[in-house]
Design an enzyme around this catalytic site. Structure first.
Site, PDB file in Angstrom:
ATOM      1  N   HIS A   1     -10.607   6.928   1.735  1.00 44.80           N
ATOM      2  CA  HIS A   1      -9.232   6.817   1.225  1.00 44.80           C
ATOM      3  C   HIS A   1      -9.172   5.742   0.153  1.00 44.80           C
ATOM      4  O   HIS A   1     -10.010   4.832   0.131  1.00 44.80           O
ATOM      5  CB  HIS A   1      -8.257   6.477   2.360  1.00 44.80           C
ATOM      6  CG  HIS A   1      -8.498   5.113   2.936  1.00 44.80           C
ATOM      7  ND1 HIS A   1      -9.479   4.856   3.868  1.00 44.80           N
ATOM      8  CD2 HIS A   1      -7.908   3.913   2.675  1.00 44.80           C
ATOM      9  CE1 HIS A   1      -9.481   3.579   4.155  1.00 44.80           C
ATOM     10  NE2 HIS A   1      -8.556   2.957   3.444  1.00 44.80           N
TER      11      HIS A   1
ATOM     12  N   HIS B   1     -10.753   0.677  -2.592  1.00 48.01           N
ATOM     13  CA  HIS B   1     -12.119   0.651  -2.067  1.00 48.01           C
ATOM     14  C   HIS B   1     -13.120   1.287  -3.037  1.00 48.01           C
ATOM     15  O   HIS B   1     -12.820   2.338  -3.622  1.00 48.01           O
ATOM     16  CB  HIS B   1     -12.193   1.436  -0.757  1.00 48.01           C
ATOM     17  CG  HIS B   1     -11.310   0.913   0.333  1.00 48.01           C
ATOM     18  ND1 HIS B   1     -11.367  -0.382   0.797  1.00 48.01           N
ATOM     19  CD2 HIS B   1     -10.342   1.522   1.077  1.00 48.01           C
ATOM     20  CE1 HIS B   1     -10.482  -0.536   1.774  1.00 48.01           C
ATOM     21  NE2 HIS B   1      -9.844   0.591   1.961  1.00 48.01           N
TER      22      HIS B   1
ATOM     23  N   ASP C   1       0.791  -1.247   0.000  1.00 50.93           N
ATOM     24  CA  ASP C   1       0.000   0.000   0.000  1.00 50.93           C
ATOM     25  C   ASP C   1       0.824   1.299   0.000  1.00 50.93           C
ATOM     26  O   ASP C   1       0.527   2.230   0.770  1.00 50.93           O
ATOM     27  CB  ASP C   1      -0.956   0.014   1.211  1.00 50.93           C
ATOM     28  CG  ASP C   1      -1.984  -1.116   1.163  1.00 50.93           C
ATOM     29  OD1 ASP C   1      -1.974  -1.908   0.206  1.00 50.93           O
ATOM     30  OD2 ASP C   1      -2.800  -1.210   2.105  1.00 50.93           O
TER      31      ASP C   1
ATOM     32  N   CYS D   1      -1.899  -2.806   7.707  1.00 54.50           N
ATOM     33  CA  CYS D   1      -1.825  -3.749   6.591  1.00 54.50           C
ATOM     34  C   CYS D   1      -0.547  -4.576   6.578  1.00 54.50           C
ATOM     35  O   CYS D   1      -0.568  -5.746   6.198  1.00 54.50           O
ATOM     36  CB  CYS D   1      -2.043  -3.002   5.276  1.00 54.50           C
ATOM     37  SG  CYS D   1      -3.768  -2.440   5.145  1.00 54.50           S
TER      38      CYS D   1
ATOM     39  N   HIS E   1     -17.419   2.891   0.834  1.00 56.93           N
ATOM     40  CA  HIS E   1     -17.021   1.638   1.486  1.00 56.93           C
ATOM     41  C   HIS E   1     -17.389   1.637   2.977  1.00 56.93           C
ATOM     42  O   HIS E   1     -17.353   2.687   3.637  1.00 56.93           O
ATOM     43  CB  HIS E   1     -15.501   1.449   1.327  1.00 56.93           C
ATOM     44  CG  HIS E   1     -15.018   0.103   1.728  1.00 56.93           C
ATOM     45  ND1 HIS E   1     -14.292  -0.111   2.885  1.00 56.93           N
ATOM     46  CD2 HIS E   1     -15.165  -1.105   1.142  1.00 56.93           C
ATOM     47  CE1 HIS E   1     -14.004  -1.413   2.973  1.00 56.93           C
ATOM     48  NE2 HIS E   1     -14.517  -2.030   1.933  1.00 56.93           N
TER      49      HIS E   1
ATOM     50  N   ASP F   1      -4.544  -0.823  -1.843  1.00 52.06           N
ATOM     51  CA  ASP F   1      -5.830  -0.671  -1.159  1.00 52.06           C
ATOM     52  C   ASP F   1      -6.790  -0.045  -2.173  1.00 52.06           C
ATOM     53  O   ASP F   1      -6.456   0.968  -2.814  1.00 52.06           O
ATOM     54  CB  ASP F   1      -5.607   0.262   0.050  1.00 52.06           C
ATOM     55  CG  ASP F   1      -6.529  -0.016   1.216  1.00 52.06           C
ATOM     56  OD1 ASP F   1      -6.837  -1.196   1.482  1.00 52.06           O
ATOM     57  OD2 ASP F   1      -6.935   0.959   1.887  1.00 52.06           O
TER      58      ASP F   1
ATOM     59  N   LYS G   1      -7.039  -5.008  -2.923  1.00 51.45           N
ATOM     60  CA  LYS G   1      -7.775  -5.532  -1.767  1.00 51.45           C
ATOM     61  C   LYS G   1      -8.676  -4.441  -1.210  1.00 51.45           C
ATOM     62  O   LYS G   1      -8.416  -3.259  -1.434  1.00 51.45           O
ATOM     63  CB  LYS G   1      -6.798  -6.036  -0.705  1.00 51.45           C
ATOM     64  CG  LYS G   1      -5.886  -4.952  -0.183  1.00 51.45           C
ATOM     65  CD  LYS G   1      -4.896  -5.478   0.817  1.00 51.45           C
ATOM     66  CE  LYS G   1      -4.015  -4.376   1.359  1.00 51.45           C
ATOM     67  NZ  LYS G   1      -4.736  -3.309   2.062  1.00 51.45           N
TER      68      LYS G   1
HETATM   69  C1  VGL Z   1      -4.634   0.618   5.727  1.00 48.81           C
HETATM   70  C2  VGL Z   1      -6.215   1.486   7.127  1.00 48.81           C
HETATM   71  C3  VGL Z   1      -7.162   1.373   6.145  1.00 48.81           C
HETATM   72  C4  VGL Z   1      -3.210   0.210   5.528  1.00 48.81           C
HETATM   73  C5  VGL Z   1      -5.575   0.486   4.739  1.00 48.81           C
HETATM   74  O1  VGL Z   1      -2.756   0.147   4.370  1.00 48.81           O
HETATM   75  O2  VGL Z   1      -2.516  -0.034   6.542  1.00 48.81           O
HETATM   76  N1  VGL Z   1      -4.965   1.099   6.922  1.00 48.81           N
HETATM   77  N2  VGL Z   1      -6.841   0.877   4.951  1.00 48.81           N
HETATM   78 ZN    ZN Z   2      -8.266   0.946   3.391  1.00 47.89          ZN
END
Ligand code: VGL
Ligand code: ZN
Length: 212
Positions: free
Chosen positions: A90, A57, A17, A160, A61, A55, A115
């Protein structure tokens, strides 16, 4: 010991990410998140196999506080699968915040694994969504390709990266977190909890300079 940590053909670097929204100026900025970019670019050159996660979404979401009237970002609520932190909107599909950091440069990355695309389930881990049941397919991909040892870097260390490392071990891979190639959100002590959790599972934490 050091020699065994030199990446070989059975190793994969999982870059988690490294996206605009997790970098300074982004919607869910991880403090100093952008600092991992040059570290990871260098690191990736040493690996034959690299997988990137993204990431990804849909708008609206279920992990977004904005989808829950009266709730604020960083609050935790209970959903069908357990606790869920509510985040600012995000990494919305196809928006600039979901793009990889512009300086991330890993041309030989073999797979981009998205994801968090199921509307009602968040997905911190690259292996399982937050219901802990819905598989992303990554374990099968790695197994089928004979990749047994997973090195992890990226954002965020305490979400993550943590969940991906723990799931890697639980799926029978060995996992090594390269901590100086990660940055943490650090919500209510989550960075320390991550170190303790990884230790308990036997996940090694290393610095890139020692690992390669
Ligand atoms: C993440 C919060 C929400 C991450 C992703 O990449 O750690 N944290 N979505
Ligand atoms: Zn996320």
């Amino acid at each position: 010991m050091q020699a065994s940590l030199t990446p070989n053909d059975d190793d994969v670097l999982l870059v988690v990410d490294v996206q605009n929204d997790f970098c300074p100026g982004g919607a869910l900025a991880v403090p100093r998140g952008d600092e991992v970019v040059p570290v990871i670019n260098n690191l990736a050159e040493r690996f034959k196999h690299v997988v990137l996660t993204q990431d990804w979404h849909p708008a609206g979401h279920a992990s977004f506080a904005s989808s829950h009237p009266g709730r604020n970002p960083m609050e935790t609520i209970t959903v069908a699968y357990g606790d869920q932190v509510l985040w600012p909107d995000h990494c919305v599909q196809e928006r600039a915040g979901a793009e990889f950091h512009r300086d991330l440069s890993i041309p030989h990355a073999e797979l981009i694994l998205r994801k968090g695309y199921n509307h009602d389930i968040d997905s911190y881990s690259a292996f399982f969504e937050n219901d802990r049941r819905t598989a992303t397919g990554l374990a099968g991909y790695l197994h089928e390709r004979g990749l047994a040892r997973v090195f992890l870097a990226g954002l965020a260390f305490d979400f993550c990266v943590r969940f991906s490392a723990e799931d890697a071990v639980n799926a029978g891979f060995s996992a090594i977190v390269l901590e100086d190639a990660c940055r943490a959100i650090d919500l209510d002590g989550s960075a320390d909890a991550t170190r303790a959790g990884l230790e308990a599972l036997g996940v090694r934490r290393l610095e890139t300079s020692k690992a390669i």
